[in-house]
Enzyme design. Sequence first.
Site, PDB file in Angstrom:
ATOM      1  N   GLY A   1      -7.344  78.509 -26.078  1.00  0.00           N
ATOM      2  CA  GLY A   1      -7.555  77.212 -26.708  1.00  0.00           C
ATOM      3  C   GLY A   1      -8.831  76.523 -26.265  1.00  0.00           C
ATOM      4  O   GLY A   1      -9.861  77.157 -26.004  1.00  0.00           O
ATOM      5  N   SER A   2      -8.758  75.214 -26.109  1.00  0.00           N
ATOM      6  CA  SER A   2      -9.966  74.389 -25.948  1.00  0.00           C
ATOM      7  C   SER A   2     -10.729  74.627 -24.664  1.00  0.00           C
ATOM      8  O   SER A   2     -11.882  74.175 -24.545  1.00  0.00           O
ATOM      9  CB  SER A   2      -9.592  72.904 -26.049  1.00  0.00           C
ATOM     10  OG  SER A   2      -9.135  72.593 -27.346  1.00  0.00           O
ATOM     11  N   VAL A   3     -10.142  75.287 -23.669  1.00  0.00           N
ATOM     12  CA  VAL A   3     -10.902  75.560 -22.449  1.00  0.00           C
ATOM     13  C   VAL A   3     -12.042  76.541 -22.714  1.00  0.00           C
ATOM     14  O   VAL A   3     -12.919  76.723 -21.853  1.00  0.00           O
ATOM     15  CB  VAL A   3      -9.997  76.105 -21.329  1.00  0.00           C
ATOM     16  CG1 VAL A   3      -8.995  75.047 -20.876  1.00  0.00           C
ATOM     17  CG2 VAL A   3      -9.291  77.372 -21.754  1.00  0.00           C
TER      18      VAL A   3
END
Length: 574
Positions: A303-305
């Site tokens: 995801g966003s990491v």
Amino acid sequence: MTAELPRGVTPRRPPPMEPMGRARYVVMMTLILLGLGLLAGRIVDLHVIDRNFLQVQGDARTLRTDPIPAHRGMITDRHGEPLAISTPVVTLWANPQDLPADDIQRLRLAQALGQDLDALNERIDRYSEREFMYLRRRMTPAQAEEVLKLRVPGVHAREEYKRYYPAGEVTAQLLGVTNVDDQGQEGLELAYQSYLSGEPGKRRVLKDRRGRLVRDLEVLQEAEPGGNLTLSIDQRLQYMAYRELKAAVDENDADGGVLVMMDARSGEVLAMANQPSYNPNNRAGLDPQGLRNRAMVDVFEPGSVMKPLAMSALLETGRFPRDTVVDTSPGWMRIDRYTIRDVSNNGELTLAGILRKSSNIGMAKLTLQLDDPVVPDRYRALGFGQAPGTGFPGEATGNMPAPAVWSSSQWAALSYGYGLSVTALQLASAYTSIANHGERLPPSLLRLNRAAQGEPVIEPEVADRVLAMMDEVVAPGTGARRALVPGYSVAGKTGTVRKSGSGGYEQNAYRSLFVGITPVSDPRIITVVMIDHPRGDAYYGGAIAAPVFSRVAGSALRILDVPPDRPEQEGDSP
């Protein structure tokens, strides 16, 4: 003087032997003489020609070559604190044919062994045709001595070693375990089995016909102890990381969690904690879910990491100057037949604002302006889709889609961390490139005498710029504010990912993530936190994983004696 017969009496002559009887007689006498001749020849052979044969056969029934167990090497943390040690134990065995049938002696033996008499009798009956059976393995010397004091015929002792793990469940999945024969079965115990195990020795002993030791004659070969293994783990940080991770998993009623802390200067893993875990010193009622080293063998969509890593690739193209602004209104967009969304309508965002607001739309719009697969190429250069190379058994490579014909939706999804799978260790290693001026450091589970040679992956000025952008992400008032560490600057990124199953993405099931680098002025540690399926009201990475980072990183910096680099200000507290 010959006796005379009466007159008129004629002496009787024996009847003549028939030809068949004479032949049988000759054959029988020949066989008897032949057998006697062979027996005499064998006696001469044994006593004159091959006189050592009987001596050798006698010795074979009294002289034995017994193994001398080798002491398994110790595993320690980077400061020499023991994590796995071998202690001497005694195994009791018996020759079932020599054990007494007397019920009283058997009862005393069973009680001394801590066993049920009926169960012991059943085992003795089962092995009655053999000459060896275990009575009880890996007893303490004191316990074994109490049994041997009974002087039960047929009971014997053998020296062995048992593995003990002082840290228990705190380091269980990383170290692994050994079996009853002290052979590595999991983790580093298995990976370094040949190095740790050493080489058993041999000794010649004199035993009686019942297998009892009469005399220890000589050592034929000395046992060579195994080598000691020094890990990169700092036991102080490991205990602290495990404690905080366990508390977060329990508090949020989560399925599990992972924490990896890496030295930003060397690539050494300073802490690696997993939940759930188990006690390797007592495996009764063991939950198989606790066996996996999830930090290295479990993969998940990050995801966003991934956005800071994707942003580094976008910036290197030169297409997006510092004043670039992206309109993310109305907070959603259609790509192919899919709809992607942001948490809210963020309107126009700068590049730093895209990371601060974690905008999927902003990342997708930037990526779709390019014709080259710069983002997937960057991911591969950072080690995703490849084995980390630590030598840990079963370390996962993750999944990085092959460079085929990309659809727009696939291309966009990669930029905000969907469509690929990674491990927590791979994430930590990739972020060394941001902390280390563009050079990625390979992860190491062993202590290094000097830092590994970094691999240039990102242009230095781009890496430093992304680090500064991540610094803005962790600030008072942002979604990542709970990751703040009083007195220290923190660069980080949150992530909240829907869990996928066999039928697609699951409803109301998420993974909460945070990746952080601190201090920003001179990066010392990189920490990845992942909480699997928190069941409370909150599930976002900033609410669940970020506070764990704050507590762990703050304690670690103080333990490592890293000086503060940012004066505490009002609102800095997580």
